[in-house]
Enzyme design. Structure first.
Site, PDB file in Angstrom:
ATOM      1  N   ASP A 163       0.880  -1.175   0.000  1.00 52.72           N
ATOM      2  CA  ASP A 163       0.000   0.000   0.000  1.00 52.72           C
ATOM      3  C   ASP A 163       0.911   1.217   0.000  1.00 52.72           C
ATOM      4  OD1 ASP A 163      -1.660   2.113   0.486  1.00 52.72           O
ATOM      5  OD2 ASP A 163      -2.607   1.255   2.273  1.00 52.72           O
ATOM      6  N   ASN A 206       3.394   4.659 -10.783  1.00 49.18           N
ATOM      7  CA  ASN A 206       2.209   4.627 -11.656  1.00 49.18           C
ATOM      8  C   ASN A 206       0.882   4.550 -10.893  1.00 49.18           C
ATOM      9  OD1 ASN A 206       0.605   3.703 -14.227  1.00 49.18           O
ATOM     10  ND2 ASN A 206       0.305   2.090 -12.713  1.00 49.18           N
ATOM     11  N   TYR A 250      -7.325  15.587  -7.361  1.00 54.10           N
ATOM     12  CA  TYR A 250      -6.464  14.707  -8.164  1.00 54.10           C
ATOM     13  C   TYR A 250      -5.573  15.546  -9.090  1.00 54.10           C
ATOM     14  CZ  TYR A 250      -5.637  11.334 -12.047  1.00 54.10           C
ATOM     15  OH  TYR A 250      -5.096  10.542 -13.042  1.00 54.10           O
ATOM     16  N   LYS A 280      -1.489  15.629  -9.228  1.00 55.36           N
ATOM     17  CA  LYS A 280      -0.709  15.327 -10.427  1.00 55.36           C
ATOM     18  C   LYS A 280       0.178  16.526 -10.798  1.00 55.36           C
ATOM     19  CE  LYS A 280      -2.207  11.105 -11.273  1.00 55.36           C
ATOM     20  NZ  LYS A 280      -1.312   9.930 -11.135  1.00 55.36           N
TER      21      LYS A 280
HETATM   22  N1  NAD Z   1      -6.989   5.836 -17.119  1.00 57.72           N
HETATM   23  C1  NAD Z   1      -6.900   7.129 -17.371  1.00 57.72           C
HETATM   24  O1  NAD Z   1      -7.740   7.734 -18.056  1.00 57.72           O
HETATM   25  C2  NAD Z   1      -5.726   7.916 -16.840  1.00 57.72           C
HETATM   26  C3  NAD Z   1      -5.538   9.215 -17.340  1.00 57.72           C
HETATM   27  C4  NAD Z   1      -4.470   9.964 -16.869  1.00 57.72           C
HETATM   28  C5  NAD Z   1      -3.621   9.443 -15.910  1.00 57.72           C
HETATM   29  N2  NAD Z   1      -3.834   8.174 -15.440  1.00 57.72           N
HETATM   30  C6  NAD Z   1      -2.917   7.695 -14.405  1.00 57.72           C
HETATM   31  O2  NAD Z   1      -2.325   6.490 -14.840  1.00 57.72           O
HETATM   32  C7  NAD Z   1      -2.016   5.678 -13.701  1.00 57.72           C
HETATM   33  C8  NAD Z   1      -2.588   4.286 -13.893  1.00 57.72           C
HETATM   34  O3  NAD Z   1      -3.998   4.393 -14.027  1.00 57.72           O
HETATM   35  P1  NAD Z   1      -4.904   3.228 -14.625  1.00 57.72           P
HETATM   36  O4  NAD Z   1      -5.930   3.903 -15.452  1.00 57.72           O
HETATM   37  O5  NAD Z   1      -4.070   2.156 -15.210  1.00 57.72           O
HETATM   38  O6  NAD Z   1      -5.631   2.746 -13.270  1.00 57.72           O
HETATM   39  P2  NAD Z   1      -6.090   1.300 -12.766  1.00 57.72           P
HETATM   40  O7  NAD Z   1      -7.144   1.562 -11.740  1.00 57.72           O
HETATM   41  O8  NAD Z   1      -6.396   0.396 -13.906  1.00 57.72           O
HETATM   42  O9  NAD Z   1      -4.782   0.790 -12.027  1.00 57.72           O
HETATM   43  C9  NAD Z   1      -4.286   1.430 -10.889  1.00 57.72           C
HETATM   44  C10 NAD Z   1      -3.631   0.393 -10.014  1.00 57.72           C
HETATM   45  O10 NAD Z   1      -3.131   1.091  -8.856  1.00 57.72           O
HETATM   46  C11 NAD Z   1      -3.371   0.255  -7.734  1.00 57.72           C
HETATM   47  N3  NAD Z   1      -3.433   1.044  -6.500  1.00 57.72           N
HETATM   48  C12 NAD Z   1      -4.410   1.912  -6.116  1.00 57.72           C
HETATM   49  N4  NAD Z   1      -4.156   2.363  -4.887  1.00 57.72           N
HETATM   50  C13 NAD Z   1      -2.997   1.797  -4.476  1.00 57.72           C
HETATM   51  C14 NAD Z   1      -2.234   1.872  -3.283  1.00 57.72           C
HETATM   52  N5  NAD Z   1      -2.621   2.608  -2.250  1.00 57.72           N
HETATM   53  N6  NAD Z   1      -1.083   1.155  -3.206  1.00 57.72           N
HETATM   54  C15 NAD Z   1      -0.684   0.372  -4.247  1.00 57.72           C
HETATM   55  N7  NAD Z   1      -1.389   0.248  -5.386  1.00 57.72           N
HETATM   56  C16 NAD Z   1      -2.534   0.954  -5.506  1.00 57.72           C
HETATM   57  C17 NAD Z   1      -4.716  -0.408  -8.024  1.00 57.72           C
HETATM   58  O11 NAD Z   1      -4.918  -1.580  -7.237  1.00 57.72           O
HETATM   59  C18 NAD Z   1      -4.591  -0.695  -9.518  1.00 57.72           C
HETATM   60  O12 NAD Z   1      -4.045  -1.987  -9.752  1.00 57.72           O
HETATM   61  C19 NAD Z   1      -2.590   6.423 -12.480  1.00 57.72           C
HETATM   62  O13 NAD Z   1      -1.580   7.164 -11.849  1.00 57.72           O
HETATM   63  C20 NAD Z   1      -3.610   7.352 -13.104  1.00 57.72           C
HETATM   64  O14 NAD Z   1      -3.826   8.487 -12.302  1.00 57.72           O
HETATM   65  C21 NAD Z   1      -4.853   7.402 -15.883  1.00 57.72           C
END
Ligand code: NAD
Length: 256
Positions: free
Chosen positions: A63, A91, A156, A160
């Site tokens: 975590d 990430n 958020y 970021k």
């Molecule tokens: N999907 C989008 O549209 C988008 C857009 C811009 C930025 N992002 C960024 O990209 C990154 C990945 O996003 P995604 O869309 O693949 O999300 P996702 O929800 O598919 O994956 C995120 C992962 O982070 C893990 N996680 C969450 N809280 C946690 C914690 N406290 N400790 C450890 N792990 C934890 C979750 O279990 C999950 O496996 C993030 O930083 C997100 O902010 C995503």
């Protein structure tokens, strides 16, 4: 890509979406990947996919909001590989859309703990070894929300934006230790987080269609849009690049 084979990397949030795609790509480049996630089942599935492709990976339950848990998890990964961590990809992230004026302190604390303190904890735990070894790469996955703002994602977006500025300041501090720090900013991307964000029904599709209309390249992102740039920033080819913020969002935002 040059200089990746035989290295070790930690990718947080690698049990899903963008993090899983990055972990798979780094492993395909010959990197041993620590698949860090709070979701143990997701992390296990990523490790299985990497091993099925003859790559090397270790699932580490972690975590990132808990600094003591982070230091223990990093120690455990480094003792399993027998080496310090060469590459850290921050990430993991989380949000749920809500107008700021309707949010409450408990929500701010959760968003901040994951998206802001998480990368601080991980970087503090990993980059000390990098600086001592005079070698390392940190790549943050922030968001275009941190550059241009995103309605319904106020806290958020702040986290970021903080991550982007943090990377620049840290890049200056650790440059003489041969550690680079760069940030990749995805735009809207089709992942489980996106499903949770917009919903999956007709209303969700309408929101997705509106997102697509805002992207010059005519689609939203997919997880495989990011690993190439992350692998490049982690490679020897990017040895002279630090403190940079790069959007990968189909032209949604363009920066000079
Ligand atoms: N999907 C989008 O549209 C988008 C857009 C811009 C930025 N992002 C960024 O990209 C990154 C990945 O996003 P995604 O869309 O693949 O999300 P996702 O929800 O598919 O994956 C995120 C992962 O982070 C893990 N996680 C969450 N809280 C946690 C914690 N406290 N400790 C450890 N792990 C934890 C979750 O279990 C999950 O496996 C993030 O930083 C997100 O902010 C995503």
């Amino acid at each position: 890509m040059r200089g990746l084979k035989g290295k070790t990397a930690i990718v947080t949030g690698a049990g899903s979406g963008i993090g899983r795609a990055i972990a798979l790509r780094l492993a395909a480049e010959g990197v041993t990947v620590g698949v860090f996630d709070i979701n143990e089942a997701g992390a296990g599935d990523t490790v299985k996919a990497i091993e099925a492709a003859d790559g090397k990976a270790v699932a580490v339950a972690c975590d990132i909001t808990d600094y003591a848990a982070v230091t223990a998890a990093v120690k455990s990964f480094e003792s399993s590989t027998g080496a310090g961590t060469d590459i850290l990809v921050n990430n993991a992230g989380w949000d749920t859309p809500m107008p700021f004026l309707k949010t409450e302190e408990a929500f701010w604390k959760k968003v901040t703990a994951i998206n802001w303190f998480g990368p601080l904890h991980m970087t503090h735990a990993v980059a000390q070894g990098m600086a001592a070894r005079k070698s390392g790469r940190v790549v943050n996955i922030a968001s275009d929300a941190g550059r241009v703002g995103s309605t319904g994602e106020v806290v958020y977006s702040g986290c970021k934006g903080a991550t982007i500025a943090f990377a620049k300041a840290l890049a200056r501090e650790v440059a003489r230790s041969n550690v680079t720090v760069n940030t990749v900013c995805p735009g809207p991307t089709d992942t489980p987080a996106m499903d949770a964000f917009v919903g999956t029904g007709e209303q969700g599709q309408k929101i997705r269609d509106a997102m697509v209309r805002g992207v010059p390249l005519g689609r939203i992102g997919v997880p495989d849009d990011y690993p190439g740039l992350v692998a490049f920033l982690a490679s020897d080819d990017a040895a002279f690049i630090t403190g940079q913020t790069i959007s990968v969002s189909g032209g949604l935002s363009m920066h000079g």
